[in-house]
Every structure is written in C-alpha cells, then in structure tokens.
Scaffold this motif. Sequence first.
Motif, mmCIF file in Angstrom:
data_model
loop_
_atom_site.group_PDB
_atom_site.id
_atom_site.type_symbol
_atom_site.label_atom_id
_atom_site.label_comp_id
_atom_site.label_asym_id
_atom_site.label_seq_id
_atom_site.Cartn_x
_atom_site.Cartn_y
_atom_site.Cartn_z
ATOM 1 N N GLN A 96 0.822 -1.210 0.000
ATOM 2 C CA GLN A 96 0.000 0.000 0.000
ATOM 3 C C GLN A 96 0.859 1.264 0.000
ATOM 4 N N ARG A 97 2.006 1.206 0.661
ATOM 5 C CA ARG A 97 2.869 2.380 0.755
ATOM 6 C C ARG A 97 3.737 2.576 -0.479
ATOM 7 N N THR A 98 3.856 1.560 -1.302
ATOM 8 C CA THR A 98 4.740 1.650 -2.478
ATOM 9 C C THR A 98 3.992 1.282 -3.748
ATOM 10 N N PRO A 99 2.911 1.984 -4.089
ATOM 11 C CA PRO A 99 2.152 1.630 -5.289
ATOM 12 C C PRO A 99 2.868 2.072 -6.570
ATOM 13 N N ASN A 100 2.786 1.241 -7.588
ATOM 14 C CA ASN A 100 3.226 1.599 -8.942
ATOM 15 C C ASN A 100 4.722 1.851 -9.088
ATOM 16 N N VAL A 101 5.542 1.512 -8.098
ATOM 17 C CA VAL A 101 6.974 1.789 -8.245
ATOM 18 C C VAL A 101 7.638 0.807 -9.207
ATOM 19 N N ASP A 102 7.047 -0.368 -9.382
ATOM 20 C CA ASP A 102 7.659 -1.359 -10.271
ATOM 21 C C ASP A 102 7.679 -0.900 -11.722
ATOM 22 N N LYS A 103 6.829 0.058 -12.065
ATOM 23 C CA LYS A 103 6.823 0.541 -13.446
ATOM 24 C C LYS A 103 8.125 1.264 -13.789
#
Length: 389
Positions: free
Chosen positions: A315-322
């Motif tokens: 929840q704290r790290t959304p969408n960082v993998d992009k």
Amino acid sequence: MEKSQGNLSHSGICHDIITWISQQFQMELIYVPANNSEVIQFGIVSTLINQFTKQEVDIIPFPFVITPTLMQQMDFTIPLTVEDYHLLQPYPKEESRLTACIRPFSFTVWLLFLLSTVAVIFFMGLLTFYRPPLKSISFTDAFNDHTIYVLTVITGQGNYKSEKIFAQRLVAVPKLDPIVNTLTELAVSSETQMTVDIQLGKARMFLEATSGPYKLIGNSLRNNPELLVKGSSLEGMNNVLQRRAAYFANRSIIKYLMAVDMKTHPRCRMTYSDPIPFIEYYSMGLPKNSRHNWIINHDLQYLQESGLLAYWIKQRTPNVDKCKVGMSKPSGKMVSLTLVDLSSPTALLAIGIGLSFLVFLIEIILFSKTKKRKIQEENNTVKNILLGL
C-alpha cells in the motif's frame, strides 16, 4: 515523519506497525523525536540507542540489523523482514536515436558487412560482364547496376529492380542507457559512485575491504565522504538525484523512497538494480531485558503471520515497479510516432538525398564539360576544313 505549520504528522510502514501494537495493547501512543543535532554529530543509530539509555522510549521503530555490538546495548524484536539489497540509481537516459540504426552491431560486424557486400557486387558484376545475357555491357555499368540492386534489397525501399514497393525497416524503438546491476560494475564505473549509510554494517563491509571490488568502492567512499549517509535514508535519495550516485539499501527502503518521490514527480526519476547477493534480517529495537519484550514479540509474530506487513508495504509503495528498467509492460494501445522517433530514418533519408543531389550536380558538371569539349572539337574540325580549302 512530515512537518507542516509547526505540527508533526507520522506516516510509513513503521508507523503502521507501532499504531497496530498500541491498538492491540490499548495503550496511548506517544512519539519521542530523536535529537537532530545528535543525529548529525553521532549518527542515527547511536542517537536512537541513547533514547533507551535515557529511558525515553519503550520501542524504537527502526529497521535494525542485529550485530554482536548492538546485542550488548539493546534487545530486538523477532525479524520482521528478510530483505534483498538493490542499488537505487537515477533513471537512465535514452540513447541517441540518431545512431540507433548502427548501435546494435559492433564496428567489426559493420566492417565485415560492408566488405562482403562489396565482394558480392564485384563478383556479380564480373559474371554479368563476361556472360552478358543479350548485349555487351561494360564492367562499370554492370557494377553500378548490381550496386543499385543490392542496396534496394538491403534497404527494402523498392524500385524497378525489386518487387518491393514500400519501406519495411524503420528504426523507431527507443533504447535506454544501461544501468549498474552488480557491485563489480559499480566498482569499475566512471560515472556512478555508491552512497551508503555509514552507521550500518554494510558500510563497514566496503570501508574495511582489502581487495577486489569492495575495496574500490571503499576507496570511493573515503574520497567522497559526502556520500556516507549519517542521517535518514532521504539523504541517500538526495545523493541519487543530485549527485547521480547509487544508494545501496534494502528493497523496502528503496521502493518507499521511490514512492515518496513519485508523489511530487509522476514520471520515473529513479530505478533500481537486480537483487544484489546481500541479504539481511531486520528487527525493531527494545530496551535491554524489559518485561514487555516477550509480549511485543508475541504480537509481532501474529502480525507477520497475518500478512498485514506485506499488505502495508504494498500500500505504501504503489506503482513503483513501473520504474524498474526492463519490467515495463506494453500499454496495449497504439502510440503515435513523433519527430524524435523518426530522427534516425529521417537522418538517413537526408543523407541519401544529399548524396543523390551531389551525384546529380557532378553529372551535370561532367556533362557540361563533355559537351563543351565536343563543341570545341567540332569547331576545330570545321576550322581545319576551312583552312584546307
């Protein structure tokens, strides 16, 4: 922790854990800020341990790595996470698209390709010259004819020599500069240096090394003391963005820093490497021999088994993998090509047009000189005839 209009607001994974613990025990949650001047002077770890010594706190929500030295000063909770390490670094720039058409191959490959192409044209010209199909043809004409044919086949542009009508090859795919994926690559890199927390064990691993890549990284850290982080991990992120260094930290911290940056900069400004062969266990700090320690450990075990910790991290790290290079998924929709995308083929077309125009001018000049020479020869011939009469 964020400060706004004189008030402190707390957020993050550690805050989620502490809030959950206080709710479990139905206790009032009171934060005791660390002394910033002590952090600057002694470092974050020593400052936090001093809070235990002064009996200011009952638990320190900090990801400690258990070491023999720290075990003499404090107790630890059960390991909450087992983390791989990565290198947080600036997002790579795109390579020049102007030279994108030649980059896939080395100089040797291009040299052999040109030599083999010339050899094929030469032998095709010889075969045509010595065995003309219908009429005699000079070797020069045969060589030029086959040169045009081979270039037509290679480029796929199509003309009367080929049945192809439309171009089939277009260089329009952007390529990113390579990133640093291993400590060995980082040690020999002339553009990227490491930044790391000086108070943690991984910093000593490089500073005390006597050989190999670790020693090279340690030398770099000694020569650039500003890259040794003494406070929060935000300093490491600033070194990445401002000094273009690579921050050596665990996966959760790296993703959290990227998520923090993406709140104000939607576009990717940082990425991270593949996992580095370095793993550590992380625990929170507890007062030495406190009677509450076993109770806290009991509930933290339930927290770990419930999956809440992994849920909070996500929840704290959304969408960082992009922003991970090589992991971006295609959008599934058509994207219009821009002038930047077409820079490489446009440059090649401009070069071709320029060469064609140059050859055309040379032909006109040669034709003009030949015509003048013929006219001069005819005039001389007429003059000689008149003189003979």
